[in-house]
Scaffold this active site. Sequence first.
Site, PDB file in Angstrom:
ATOM      1  N   GLU A  79       0.844  -1.192   0.000  1.00  0.00           N
ATOM      2  CA  GLU A  79       0.000   0.000   0.000  1.00  0.00           C
ATOM      3  C   GLU A  79       0.882   1.246   0.000  1.00  0.00           C
ATOM      4  OE1 GLU A  79      -2.523   3.037   0.158  1.00  0.00           O
ATOM      5  OE2 GLU A  79      -3.115   0.967  -0.335  1.00  0.00           O
ATOM      6  N   ARG A 231     -21.049  15.134  -0.991  1.00  0.00           N
ATOM      7  CA  ARG A 231     -21.188  14.181   0.103  1.00  0.00           C
ATOM      8  C   ARG A 231     -21.042  14.938   1.414  1.00  0.00           C
ATOM      9  NH1 ARG A 231     -20.537   8.935  -2.095  1.00  0.00           N
ATOM     10  NH2 ARG A 231     -19.653   8.953  -4.190  1.00  0.00           N
ATOM     11  N   ASP A 344     -12.025  -1.366  -8.704  1.00  0.00           N
ATOM     12  CA  ASP A 344     -12.153  -0.160  -9.530  1.00  0.00           C
ATOM     13  C   ASP A 344     -11.115  -0.102 -10.646  1.00  0.00           C
ATOM     14  OD1 ASP A 344     -14.349   0.794  -8.248  1.00  0.00           O
ATOM     15  OD2 ASP A 344     -13.324   2.350  -7.101  1.00  0.00           O
TER      16      ASP A 344
END
Length: 470
Positions: A79, A231, A344
């Site tokens: 990551e 949002r 994605d």
Amino acid sequence: MLSNGVSHNADDATALRLPTYPSNCLEFARPFMTPDNKISECVEKAKVPLNILLVGAGLGGLATAIALAQSGHKVTVFEQTPVLGEVGAGIQVPSNSTRALFKLGLEPYLKPYVTEPETISFRRWQTGKLIGNTKLVPDFTEIFNAPYYVIHRAHLHSALCQKLQDMRIDIKLGARVESYNSVAGSITLADGTTYIGDLVVAADGIKSVARKVVLGGKEMAFRRPGFAAYRATVDVERVRNDPELKWILERPALNIWIGDSRHVMTYTIGAGKAFNMVLSHPDHTDPSTWDPRKAVDDMKAEFVGWDPVLTKIIGLVEKTLKWPLISGSVLDKWVSDKLVILGDAAHAMLPYMSQGAAMAVEDGLALARSLSKIDSKEQLAESLSIFENVRMQRAGQMQEASLLNSQLWHFADGPMQEARDAAMIPEVKGLPFSHSPNQWSDPATQMWCYGYDTEKAIDEAWEKNFRKDC
């Protein structure tokens, strides 16, 4: 007693087989069915454990790492961020996703954070009148054998991280992958370190570096339907203390106001402590020109004249983030030699079916299942090809369904809007119906979307491939 060779013993379920078509007609018989007929409650163990390098610790990456590790593979997660975390606000976890997450052992990790809405209610933009209604509780749990949740995105990510740590899966933070070698099955980090595995799984998001490698140097074309979304979250107590608004908190529910080119979706998250809002509207401007200082005022201006209850809730918003909404185009491949993309990176989609993260979770379970079928590493290419074919069809259809909702929800007032609303009257009145423009209620769409058995689809593809080889 036998008639035409069929047992009529009331307690005999041995002759029953789960149908290959979408159906719940045998739900009543689950307690009586033999182990061979029951859906497995655990991930199938791999016959050939692999050394897998997984890039990306988002929701899909972590779920995939857990699925692969439970199947018996050695997984190392890479990551690029130095600290694990997730941005955003609320996210829906539909029944097809909760069923997969529970199979991965996530149920106790999710329980402290989730809210289970009882209904999804579509409302007329101008008045808030109920025009569509999907019963989630108890219907979805009973029909699809899994609840429908909403949760803060950060809490879902935290639950996955905790499960990952409890399984002692190795994760390397601050490890940005600069290049992939699909033939060698290797990755090279920004610091020059190279790692080699039997397989590289890239769950590196919509800006995926691995995707370009898989596509032979080409870049995926993005579909930009011309929408953006604000949002925001509001303190639940501010809603509860307002006599005109408190009704919306009486029962956990999703409420969606739909109108010309716009909609607003609301629900509580954080186990009911925060009120989440997603406000979609048309926007063709360049995100680099957006001024965050004007975001709240711009958001309010988009919904002037809408239901007074809704605009009053919008008035409680003190800060908001604006996101461009884009969809990936359908790819012709997800695999190149020992490199596979998912989530994605492979199938970014609009949020209008609330299935983006769910598809990534399904990807992880499907990949683990397909890899568990191989008897030697020489079968790796076959396994990845079967995974690719199954998941490309499923995710591509979900992209299509999401795009369709962007049309169904956004009719201007007129004949199409009136016909759509009329078609949803039976579900509002609790009457029988065979079809609905509300895809959460439409029986055929429901069964396809929420009743989908990820591992069964992989099993059937392997069986078909075996028959073809024979």
